[in-house]
Structure formats: structure tokens, C-alpha cells
Enzyme design. Sequence first.
Site, short mmCIF file in Angstrom:
data_model
loop_
_atom_site.label_atom_id
_atom_site.label_comp_id
_atom_site.label_asym_id
_atom_site.label_seq_id
_atom_site.Cartn_x
_atom_site.Cartn_y
_atom_site.Cartn_z
CB THR A 8 -6.62 8.05 14.54
OG1 THR A 8 -6.13 8.82 13.25
CG2 THR A 8 -8.05 7.62 14.38
N GLY A 165 2.62 7.72 10.42
CA GLY A 165 1.63 8.62 10.12
C GLY A 165 2.27 8.43 8.75
CB CYS A 168 -2.13 4.67 9.74
SG CYS A 168 -3.65 5.06 9.80
CB THR A 171 -1.88 8.56 10.83
OG1 THR A 171 -2.38 7.73 12.18
CG2 THR A 171 -0.89 8.88 11.63
#
Length: 180
Positions: A8, A165, A168, A171
Amino acid sequence: MEMTFHATTIFAIHHNGKCAMAGDGQVTFGNAVVMKHTARKVRKIYHGKVLAGFAGSVADAFTLFEKFEAKLEEFNGNLQRSAVEVAKEWRSDKVLRRLEAMLIVMNEEHLLLVSGTGEVIEPDDGILAIGSGGNYALAAGRALKKKAPQLSAREIAQAALETAGDICVYTNDQLIVEEL
């Protein structure tokens, strides 16, 4: 529980005459297990003149990568034509239609999103993001482009992915940033 590998968050930008694409390195198995931290989801292809990044099911994304590279060769590096042909084939082929991935492709002139529904979209603002952290990266990238235009395309791409990052869970901070 869904038991497929997913990769992702890809962010791409045209800014101040430069282009950059960034992707994180996390591959998740199902919804609960991180299987890899350093996957390379952004690549230079077609003699280093095109950047491509994927989000979605890993095996599906590699299939689409190969098809897109073949179309670039077939159409002598014409990014738009190659993207349209891949999207048409993806949508019309019974096997390809089941692929669960998205691609962002770019060269120095164009930035395109290619989806399995046959969409080929070129954004108005020169910014695209896909994947589970895509909306976070997109928001961060747009804000930086608007409020900090002195930053380079690379700096914006990296900061957008770092922001995604931080928010999420799919990530991570193992980033690959490529430039043209």
C-alpha cells in the site's frame, strides 16, 4: 479473514518542473500480519524515463506491471497510449478483470492513475496517491505543494509518505523515492 498479500501507499507529484514518486515498503498478509517491511513498489522503467508504482494485491500488481512495461515497449514509450491499452485489456479480459491493484505511472510530462475499472485519470493538480494511506498522503502533499512551494518534488513526496505512515497502520516508514 482475507488471506492475500497487500502492498500500500504510493504518492506521485509533478512540481516545479520535476517529478517524484514515493512508496512505502510494507506488505501485509490478510488484515493482521506484516510479512515484509522493505518491498520495492516504485520503480523506474522504460530506460529510466518512466516511474511506476502499485498498491493492492502484490501478485496482481506484478502482473499489471509486466503488462504495462510490455505496452510501453510496444508503443515506444508513449505513456498515455500504453496506460489506455492496459486499462482496456484489464477491463475486458475475464482473468485480468479480477486483479486487485492500482497503478500510478508518470513521465516528465504526464501523471496517470490506471485502474481495473478501465479508468485512466490525469489529475489537474499534478498529484496522485493510492493505497490504504493514499488519502493521508494526498492531503499532506497538496498542503505542502500549496503552502511550501519552495520544497522539491522529492521532499514533498517523502513528507507525504511519512505523514501517511504516521497515520495508516498499513503504511510504514521504509520509503523508496524515485525522481525523473
